[in-house]
Every structure is written in structure tokens, then in C-alpha cells.
Enzyme design. Sequence first.
Site, PDB file in Angstrom:
ATOM      1  N   GLU A 117       0.534  -1.203   0.045  1.00  0.00           N
ATOM      2  CA  GLU A 117       0.051  -0.035  -0.150  1.00  0.00           C
ATOM      3  C   GLU A 117       0.825   1.322  -0.050  1.00  0.00           C
ATOM      4  O   GLU A 117       0.584   2.183   0.647  1.00  0.00           O
ATOM      5  CB  GLU A 117      -0.983   0.100   1.225  1.00  0.00           C
ATOM      6  CG  GLU A 117      -1.941  -1.166   0.987  1.00  0.00           C
ATOM      7  CD  GLU A 117      -2.674  -1.396   2.299  1.00  0.00           C
ATOM      8  OE1 GLU A 117      -2.735  -0.614   3.255  1.00  0.00           O
ATOM      9  OE2 GLU A 117      -3.498  -2.221   2.308  1.00  0.00           O
ATOM     10  N   ASN A 158       2.316  -4.897  -3.138  1.00  0.00           N
ATOM     11  CA  ASN A 158       0.859  -5.093  -3.194  1.00  0.00           C
ATOM     12  C   ASN A 158       0.112  -3.852  -2.794  1.00  0.00           C
ATOM     13  O   ASN A 158       0.517  -3.157  -2.021  1.00  0.00           O
ATOM     14  CB  ASN A 158       1.006  -6.267  -1.845  1.00  0.00           C
ATOM     15  CG  ASN A 158      -0.495  -7.001  -1.668  1.00  0.00           C
ATOM     16  OD1 ASN A 158      -0.651  -7.594  -2.489  1.00  0.00           O
ATOM     17  ND2 ASN A 158      -0.862  -7.095  -0.516  1.00  0.00           N
ATOM     18  N   HIS A 194     -10.214  -6.773  -2.441  1.00  0.00           N
ATOM     19  CA  HIS A 194     -11.366  -6.723  -1.218  1.00  0.00           C
ATOM     20  C   HIS A 194     -12.415  -6.128  -2.137  1.00  0.00           C
ATOM     21  O   HIS A 194     -12.372  -4.733  -2.482  1.00  0.00           O
ATOM     22  CB  HIS A 194     -10.757  -5.920  -0.054  1.00  0.00           C
ATOM     23  CG  HIS A 194      -9.616  -6.352   0.580  1.00  0.00           C
ATOM     24  ND1 HIS A 194      -9.698  -7.610   1.315  1.00  0.00           N
ATOM     25  CD2 HIS A 194      -8.353  -6.200   0.636  1.00  0.00           C
ATOM     26  CE1 HIS A 194      -8.642  -8.111   1.994  1.00  0.00           C
ATOM     27  NE2 HIS A 194      -7.844  -7.054   1.601  1.00  0.00           N
ATOM     28  N   GLU A 222      -5.430 -11.080  -1.740  1.00  0.00           N
ATOM     29  CA  GLU A 222      -6.393 -10.853  -0.406  1.00  0.00           C
ATOM     30  C   GLU A 222      -7.782 -10.968  -0.853  1.00  0.00           C
ATOM     31  O   GLU A 222      -8.439 -10.066  -0.188  1.00  0.00           O
ATOM     32  CB  GLU A 222      -6.125  -9.826   0.292  1.00  0.00           C
ATOM     33  CG  GLU A 222      -4.456  -9.575   0.654  1.00  0.00           C
ATOM     34  CD  GLU A 222      -4.084  -8.161   1.347  1.00  0.00           C
ATOM     35  OE1 GLU A 222      -5.287  -7.766   1.862  1.00  0.00           O
ATOM     36  OE2 GLU A 222      -2.966  -7.820   1.520  1.00  0.00           O
ATOM     37  N   ASP A 224     -11.500 -11.027  -0.757  1.00  0.00           N
ATOM     38  CA  ASP A 224     -12.714 -11.466  -0.353  1.00  0.00           C
ATOM     39  C   ASP A 224     -14.078 -10.655  -0.889  1.00  0.00           C
ATOM     40  O   ASP A 224     -13.675  -9.567  -1.481  1.00  0.00           O
ATOM     41  CB  ASP A 224     -12.849 -11.386   1.142  1.00  0.00           C
ATOM     42  CG  ASP A 224     -12.198  -9.969   1.837  1.00  0.00           C
ATOM     43  OD1 ASP A 224     -12.514  -8.874   0.997  1.00  0.00           O
ATOM     44  OD2 ASP A 224     -11.722  -9.969   3.067  1.00  0.00           O
TER      45      ASP A 224
HETATM   46  O1  9MR Z   1      -7.064  -8.660   8.277  1.00  0.00           O
HETATM   47  C1  9MR Z   1      -5.986  -8.100   8.888  1.00  0.00           C
HETATM   48  C2  9MR Z   1      -6.726  -7.802  10.219  1.00  0.00           C
HETATM   49  O2  9MR Z   1      -6.786  -8.986  11.032  1.00  0.00           O
HETATM   50  C3  9MR Z   1      -5.691  -6.778  10.941  1.00  0.00           C
HETATM   51  O3  9MR Z   1      -6.229  -6.388  12.237  1.00  0.00           O
HETATM   52  C4  9MR Z   1      -5.304  -5.487   9.924  1.00  0.00           C
HETATM   53  C5  9MR Z   1      -4.308  -4.658  10.680  1.00  0.00           C
HETATM   54  O4  9MR Z   1      -3.055  -5.236  10.834  1.00  0.00           O
HETATM   55  O5  9MR Z   1      -4.793  -6.244   8.879  1.00  0.00           O
HETATM   56  C6  9MR Z   1      -5.751  -6.877   8.034  1.00  0.00           C
HETATM   57  O6  9MR Z   1      -5.221  -7.291   6.866  1.00  0.00           O
HETATM   58  C7  9MR Z   1      -5.044  -6.371   6.074  1.00  0.00           C
HETATM   59  C8  9MR Z   1      -3.690  -6.678   5.069  1.00  0.00           C
HETATM   60  O7  9MR Z   1      -2.609  -7.012   6.201  1.00  0.00           O
HETATM   61  C9  9MR Z   1      -3.174  -5.491   4.180  1.00  0.00           C
HETATM   62  N1  9MR Z   1      -4.387  -5.353   3.325  1.00  0.00           N
HETATM   63  C10 9MR Z   1      -5.744  -4.983   3.981  1.00  0.00           C
HETATM   64  C11 9MR Z   1      -6.194  -6.095   4.945  1.00  0.00           C
HETATM   65  C12 9MR Z   1      -7.516  -5.930   5.545  1.00  0.00           C
HETATM   66  O8  9MR Z   1      -7.293  -4.651   6.063  1.00  0.00           O
END
Ligand code: 9MR
Length: 315
Positions: A117, A158, A194, A222, A224
Site C-alpha cells: 500500500e 501489493n 477486497h 487478499e 474477499d
Molecule cells: O485482516 C487483517 C486484520 O486482522 C488486521 O487487524 C489488520 C491490521 O493489521 O490487517 C488486516 O489485513 C490487511 C492486510 O494486512 C493488508 N491489506 C488489507 C487487509 C485488510 O485490512
Amino acid sequence: MRIGSAVDGRSLSLDPAYSSLLGAEFNAVTTENAMKWRNLEPLPGVYAWPGADQLIEFAERHGQAVYGHTLVWHSDVPTWVSPDWPAERLRTELRDHVTEVVSRYRGRVWAWDVVNEVLDEDGSLRETLFLRKLGRRYIADAFRWAHAADPGARLFINDYGIEGRTRKADALLKLVKELRREGVPVDGVGFQSHIAWDQPPRDLTGNLRRFADVGVSVAITELDVRVELPTTPEKLERQAAVYRQVLRSCLTVPACVSFTVWGFTDARSWIPGYHRGYGAACLFDGNLAPKPAHQALIDELGRHAGTDRASPTTN
Ligand code: 9MR
């Protein structure tokens, strides 16, 4: 083709039904949180490896590939990393972190999200601690450090919001071209994906192709598909169609090397906590029963295998 899921560490340790489904349904895994800097190094120089180790050992026992997530992410910097440090201190800490983690798992992680990001929605570089202090070269540096620590690992950049032909996707394409022109070892681009059930990305296939055309691998990292609650059978069918469409795009583009869902059960998904009024985003429901989206992926994989058999010269 790697078909993976993000893994929730707690469920992996505590829920045998969760682990056995994970072992049976997927040939690749990603740590959802265990490899983030804040979790790996809660205190300076004090590493908490067990969560990541446990996942890697699970993967090896089940013949699964491990996708490492993520080395540099502005959102998960440990609290002891101070914005007041001089730039050189921050650079050294970041370099040591990347080197330590990638070397530890050298040869056992097939791909890493090196930076996550780094772009803003308008396509500019995101204003983060790293950009402010280190300038844009932190991105190239992170790739070089990771490559030095494990020359065999595939290194990804990513992001989200790049699945369709958005401004952000255009900017990422430009960034990837620049990095590769400078000889930075960027091997792939991860499309988080997402997605909301009623807003599938437009022309994902064409978009994946234009990245592939610059010589990088692409991956769905990722996926969903969140549904506005309450769910109905119709919504779950539309959700299934979106899952199928994303998999089909990936299978259509030979450079698409892996397809990962961000958790496989509605019982353990990040969606309800972050997207008010949405949920039910995964392939299995909260009781681990398969949803229509699961069958849609099985059908699509079968269809693709059939195509392959019909024309063995394509892949
Ligand atoms: O799914 C992840 C969640 O459990 C955590 O609290 C959050 C913060 O670390 O990150 C979520 O995963 C993210 C991923 O690492 C990067 N892309 C977005 C995902 C969803 O927020």
C-alpha cells in the site's frame, strides 16, 4: 497454480476443524498478521517468531507454499519506531528488519509482499513515515535488501483499489516500470481484491494483462467479497459469481501465479470489524460449511483443467 488463504494464527492453534479444512482445501498459505513488523518485533531487537514459525511448519507438513505478508507497511510499524529519529536510524532499523525476517525464512517462503500500500488513491506516493523520512528510495531499498537476504524469493509490491483500471492502477504500473528500469528486483504485483458483492472490478483480466506485459508476475493476494447484511440466497449467488470471475481472470492470464483468499471462513474475517453492515465475505460460513462461492471456484478450476487437457500447448 497456488490457491491460498490467509491464516488466522489463533484459529490455527486452537481450532482443529479450522486447521484440517485449511490443510485440505489449499496448497498455499499467507500469514494474515503474524509476519507484520509490529507483531514480529514488539520490542526493539526482541522477536516473537512462534506465530510465523508455526504457520510455516504447518505449511510444510501439508505441502503448502508460504506467501510472506508483509515486510514494509506504514500501518503496522511497531510503536517503538519513533517519528523523531534521524532518517539514518530509521533506514538502519528498516533494513535490519527486512534482512532479519527474510533471512530467517530463506528458502521456505516462495514470495514476499515487500511493500504494501505505498500509493494513495490519487496515484501519488502515500504520505507515510517512510516517505517523509527516507524519500521514495525506501521502496527500491526494501526490494534490494529482501533480494540480498533471499535471492530465490519472488518479490511483490501489493496494493488495493488497483483491480480495475483506476488512477491508482495506472500509477502503480508506471511505478513498477520505473523500478524495473532502474534494476530493482520487483518480480510481481499483488492485487489485494477486497471487493463488494455488487461492485466487481471492471476488466480485471485486461488490467492483469497490462501488468504482465511489463514482465512481472501478478497475483490475487487478499480476495474477499463482502455482502451487505443480511445475506440472501440471491446475494450469495452474486458473490459466487464475483469469486468465479476473479479466479477466471487469474486463470486466463498465464502470468497470474497465485490466487489467495483473505481468510476462508466467515467466522474469522476482518470484514465485519471494518465495514459496517457488511459480512459473509468468505468461501465457508461461520460453521465451516461451504457456500455457493466455494462450489463456483471448484467448477471454474474443473473447467480450466478441462480446457488444458483439450489444448495441451496452452498453460
Ligand atoms: O485482516 C487483517 C486484520 O486482522 C488486521 O487487524 C489488520 C491490521 O493489521 O490487517 C488486516 O489485513 C490487511 C492486510 O494486512 C493488508 N491489506 C488489507 C487487509 C485488510 O485490512
